[in-house]
Motif scaffolding. Structure first.
Motif, PDB file in Angstrom:
ATOM      1  N   GLN A 361       0.824  -1.210   0.000  1.00 33.22           N
ATOM      2  CA  GLN A 361       0.000   0.000   0.000  1.00 33.22           C
ATOM      3  C   GLN A 361       0.859   1.261   0.000  1.00 33.22           C
ATOM      4  OE1 GLN A 361      -3.375  -0.435  -0.061  1.00 33.22           O
ATOM      5  NE2 GLN A 361      -3.671   1.751  -0.371  1.00 33.22           N
ATOM      6  N   ILE A 362       1.892   1.282   0.846  1.00 28.63           N
ATOM      7  CA  ILE A 362       2.743   2.470   0.941  1.00 28.63           C
ATOM      8  C   ILE A 362       3.507   2.687  -0.360  1.00 28.63           C
ATOM      9  CG2 ILE A 362       4.700   3.490   2.151  1.00 28.63           C
ATOM     10  CD1 ILE A 362       2.112   3.523   3.730  1.00 28.63           C
ATOM     11  N   THR A 363       3.962   1.605  -0.990  1.00 34.67           N
ATOM     12  CA  THR A 363       4.678   1.737  -2.267  1.00 34.67           C
ATOM     13  C   THR A 363       3.794   2.396  -3.316  1.00 34.67           C
ATOM     14  OG1 THR A 363       5.992  -0.239  -1.759  1.00 34.67           O
ATOM     15  CG2 THR A 363       5.903   0.475  -4.060  1.00 34.67           C
ATOM     16  N   THR A 364       2.550   1.991  -3.389  1.00 40.41           N
ATOM     17  CA  THR A 364       1.614   2.589  -4.352  1.00 40.41           C
ATOM     18  C   THR A 364       1.332   4.045  -4.006  1.00 40.41           C
ATOM     19  OG1 THR A 364       0.597   0.427  -4.694  1.00 40.41           O
ATOM     20  CG2 THR A 364      -0.653   2.355  -5.413  1.00 40.41           C
ATOM     21  N   GLU A 367       4.120   6.673  -4.946  1.00 40.91           N
ATOM     22  CA  GLU A 367       4.122   7.064  -6.358  1.00 40.91           C
ATOM     23  C   GLU A 367       3.041   8.085  -6.667  1.00 40.91           C
ATOM     24  OE1 GLU A 367       3.678   3.429  -8.450  1.00 40.91           O
ATOM     25  OE2 GLU A 367       5.683   2.665  -7.941  1.00 40.91           O
ATOM     26  N   ASN A 368       2.036   8.189  -5.796  1.00 44.95           N
ATOM     27  CA  ASN A 368       0.925   9.116  -6.022  1.00 44.95           C
ATOM     28  C   ASN A 368       0.910  10.286  -5.046  1.00 44.95           C
ATOM     29  OD1 ASN A 368      -0.138   7.527  -8.149  1.00 44.95           O
ATOM     30  ND2 ASN A 368      -1.089   6.155  -6.647  1.00 44.95           N
ATOM     31  N   GLY A 369       2.064  10.623  -4.469  1.00 41.66           N
ATOM     32  CA  GLY A 369       2.146  11.831  -3.644  1.00 41.66           C
ATOM     33  C   GLY A 369       2.087  11.594  -2.152  1.00 41.66           C
ATOM     34  N   PHE A 370       2.364  10.395  -1.688  1.00 45.60           N
ATOM     35  CA  PHE A 370       2.363  10.107  -0.254  1.00 45.60           C
ATOM     36  C   PHE A 370       3.677  10.605   0.335  1.00 45.60           C
ATOM     37  CE2 PHE A 370       2.775   7.219   3.443  1.00 45.60           C
ATOM     38  CZ  PHE A 370       1.569   7.484   4.053  1.00 45.60           C
ATOM     39  N   ARG A 371       3.593  11.509   1.340  1.00 43.75           N
ATOM     40  CA  ARG A 371       4.792  12.131   1.896  1.00 43.75           C
ATOM     41  C   ARG A 371       4.706  12.163   3.426  1.00 43.75           C
ATOM     42  NH1 ARG A 371       5.623  11.207  -2.577  1.00 43.75           N
ATOM     43  NH2 ARG A 371       6.488  12.538  -4.243  1.00 43.75           N
ATOM     44  N   ALA A 372       5.884  12.311   4.024  1.00 49.00           N
ATOM     45  CA  ALA A 372       5.992  12.402   5.486  1.00 49.00           C
ATOM     46  C   ALA A 372       6.572  13.756   5.863  1.00 49.00           C
ATOM     47  CB  ALA A 372       6.874  11.279   6.034  1.00 49.00           C
ATOM     48  N   SER A 373       6.180  14.254   7.015  1.00 49.48           N
ATOM     49  CA  SER A 373       6.707  15.530   7.515  1.00 49.48           C
ATOM     50  C   SER A 373       6.662  15.516   9.034  1.00 49.48           C
ATOM     51  CB  SER A 373       5.901  16.708   6.975  1.00 49.48           C
ATOM     52  OG  SER A 373       4.557  16.655   7.433  1.00 49.48           O
ATOM     53  N   LEU A 374       7.490  16.333   9.628  1.00 49.24           N
ATOM     54  CA  LEU A 374       7.483  16.506  11.084  1.00 49.24           C
ATOM     55  C   LEU A 374       6.572  17.662  11.436  1.00 49.24           C
ATOM     56  CD1 LEU A 374      11.263  16.025  12.030  1.00 49.24           C
ATOM     57  CD2 LEU A 374       9.436  14.321  11.916  1.00 49.24           C
ATOM     58  N   GLN A 375       5.632  17.412  12.345  1.00 51.48           N
ATOM     59  CA  GLN A 375       4.681  18.437  12.765  1.00 51.48           C
ATOM     60  C   GLN A 375       4.811  18.657  14.264  1.00 51.48           C
ATOM     61  OE1 GLN A 375       2.918  20.090  10.604  1.00 51.48           O
ATOM     62  NE2 GLN A 375       3.283  18.815   8.801  1.00 51.48           N
ATOM     63  N   SER A 396       5.971  12.793  -8.864  1.00 50.92           N
ATOM     64  CA  SER A 396       5.918  11.361  -8.623  1.00 50.92           C
ATOM     65  C   SER A 396       7.335  10.805  -8.519  1.00 50.92           C
ATOM     66  CB  SER A 396       5.159  10.660  -9.749  1.00 50.92           C
ATOM     67  OG  SER A 396       5.161   9.263  -9.545  1.00 50.92           O
ATOM     68  N   VAL A 397       7.581   9.965  -7.490  1.00 52.10           N
ATOM     69  CA  VAL A 397       8.900   9.365  -7.288  1.00 52.10           C
ATOM     70  C   VAL A 397       8.711   7.878  -7.016  1.00 52.10           C
ATOM     71  CG1 VAL A 397       9.946  11.482  -6.392  1.00 52.10           C
ATOM     72  CG2 VAL A 397       8.844   9.874  -4.819  1.00 52.10           C
TER      73      VAL A 397
END
Length: 554
Positions: A361-364, A367-375, A396-397
């Motif tokens: 799921q995370i791999t897909t 590729e469609n804009g799933f990103r992580a950030s520190l909040q 996309s990466v």
């Protein structure tokens, strides 16, 4: 001599006096009593004490459940002169109580954090208490306990062993709490030097020992628990007793099955809090790495990992070993942070199948804009958490690897974005020619001042004009009002038409009143004259009647 003259035969008769029966009976009774006492007396036992404080020969009793079962016979020092050897005679029916597991201890007044005990000895004196569980071979030699046991032998319940790799946080007698109720105590402490682990032998009283199952968790409830983290500020306390001493609580965390009942000694870990104990139901995690280019100050191991506000995992490690630590001083080097997404939190099976689902799921999503950030989770403490979210306007990466961990691309957090915008604004300000701006601003202020003066002059002129206009309008209205008054007064002046008409009206009114005066006088004298027809009577005026009377008198 006999009657026939022959001499009589005299013989000596030997007899025992009855007086000798008394000592014989006494001896027999003594012997019987001695035999009865010997045959019914209990065994002699030896008990080694640290000291003989409060113990007396022939007076100090040995008790079990407050029933006398023995008595101290002798008190002497041991051969090494370090302790005291007490010899006691037990009762005959106590033979089966003397086992290797039997415990003896002196009962004295004691005051401790766990309570006050032994106050009855202030009146009755010190005595020796004992307890046994009737297990093990018989014994006659014992070593007394230096203090009363936390749990006497034979007490119904369950023994468990709690272990902790933290500091020595508990001591003998500390309570075990279940939903605020004390149900057990710590009995003894053992430190394993090889494992560097502290083991606490603990006893859970009956019937609460039935609550211990394979899924039971123990956690520390000592004092007041304060937690300042990404989720805010929390204060918790268990009971008044644990505010003074340390203690642990136990239970099955919410969401976990009860498990199978434990019937023999088992081992349990002591967790720092209920939250950390509840975390154990999520045993598996799909591990990923995020590469943080910003600061990780405020991010701690165990910080939550959230997806759109829902907790899906936690931070497992920050800058793990074998990462590029030697390149910290190089520009553009990101700090790796290992996170774990737990399948059990996203309604998946807590096993390898759930982990495989998360990885796909995370791999897909990446590729469609799933990103992580520190909040920032708490503005007061600056605690951070990892936020996972879908972004529409990102390139996309493909999923990369870092030390065999899949990498979730990261973006700058809100604070970093604000900092970049402020820095850009400051750079633009630095690029401006402040001298020219200052001259232009001064010139603009001069123009504004001149414009203001001109506006003030125009306003004064306009105010004067308005004042003149208002004065002229008032004068015209006053003149018109005076003309109206003059015209009205001329209409009522002497010789005018209105005046003549008013005078004629008043004369006519007076004439009509004079004509009505006789009728009014008649109605006054005879009100029914208007209804009944009567002969008219001469109208007599007072003055005329007076004259007629005078003429008659003459």
């Amino acid at each position: 001599m006999h009657e026939n003259g022959e001499p009589a035969d005299i013989t000596n008769v030997k007899s025992i006096s009855k007086i000798w029966l008394v000592p014989i009976v006494a001896i027999c009774m003594g012997a019987w009593m001695f035999y009865h006492q010997w045959s019914n007396q209990g065994p002699l036992i030896n008990i080694v004490f640290e000291n003989a404080s409060g113990l007396e020969v022939g007076k100090t009793k040995i008790k079990m459940h407050n029933v006398d079962v023995g008595e101290v016979k002798t008190i002497a020092l041991t051969e090494d002169l370090q302790k005291v050897l007490v010899t006691a005679r037990m009762s005959a029916n106590s033979e089966g109580l003397l086992r290797e597991s039997t415990e003896f201890w002196a009962v004295n007044p004691r005051i401790s954090l766990n309570g006050i005990s032994g106050l009855n000895t202030l009146v009755s004196g010190t005595y020796i208490n004992m307890s046994t569980n009737l297990e093990g071979p018989s014994s006659r030699d014992f070593v007394a306990l230096s203090a009363p046991p936390i749990t006497p032998s034979g007490t119904p319940g369950l023994h468990v062993t709690l272990n902790s790799d933290a500091e020595f946080a508990f001591k003998e007698g500390d309570p075990v709490i279940y939903k605020g109720l004390k149900v057990g105590e710590f009995e003894s402490i053992y430190f394993n030097f090889e494992e560097r682990v502290v083991y606490y032998n603990t006893f859970i009283q009956a019937p609460y020992h039935k609550l211990i199952t394979t899924n039971t968790k123990f956690w520390n409830t000592s004092g007041v628990e304060m937690d300042i983290g990404a989720n805010g500020f929390k204060v918790k306390s268990s009971s008044i007793e644990t505010l003074i001493t340390n203690g642990v609580a136990f239970g099955v965390p919410e969401g976990m099955p009860q498990g199978n009942r434990v019937s023999e000694r088992s081992y349990f870990n002591i967790h720092d809090s209920y939250d950390s104990a509840a975390e154990e139901r999520y045993k598996e995690s799909a591990k990923f790495v995020i590469l943080v280019e910003d600061t990780v100050r405020g991010l701690h191991v165990g910080a939550p990992v959230e997806y759109r506000g829902i907790k899906v995992g936690k931070v497992l490690d920050i800058n793990p070993p074998n990462s590029n630590q030697q390149k910290w001083l190089d520009a553009g080097v990101a700090i790796p942070v290992v996170i774990g997404i737990q399948p059990g939190r996203v309604e998946q099976t807590d096993d390898d199948i759930g982990i495989e689902f998360i990885n796909r799921q995370i791999t897909t999503w990446v590729e469609n804009g799933f990103r992580a950030s520190l909040q920032t989770g708490n503005l007061l403490t600056g605690a951070l958490f990892v936020n996972l979210e879908q972004y529409a306007n990102v390139p996309s990466v493909e999923m990369e690897k870092f030390q065999d961990y899949p990498v979730i691309p990261s973006i700058s957090n809100e604070f970093s974005q604000i900092t970049e915008k402020v820095s850009a604004i400051l750079d633009n300000i630095n690029d401006m020619d402040l001298i020219q701006l200052s001259e232009a601003a001064n010139k603009m202020m001069d123009d504004i001042s001149a414009s203001a003066n001109s506006m003030n002059s125009t306003a004064d002129d306009f105010a004067g004009t308005l004042k003149q206009m208002e004065e002229q309008q008032v004068s015209a209205k006053l003149a018109n009002a005076l003309e109206g008054i003059a015209e009205l007064t001329s209409g009522f002046s002497s010789g005018s038409r209105t005046n003549n008409e008013i005078n004629e009206t008043l004369d006519t009114l007076q004439q009509r009143l004079r004509e009505l005066q006789p009728l009014l006088l008649e109605l006054n004298q005879a009100p029914n004259s208007l209804i009944f027809d009567k002969a008219p009577k001469p109208y007599l005026q007072p003055g005329i009647r007076k004259n007629n009377t005078q003429q008659e008198r003459k």
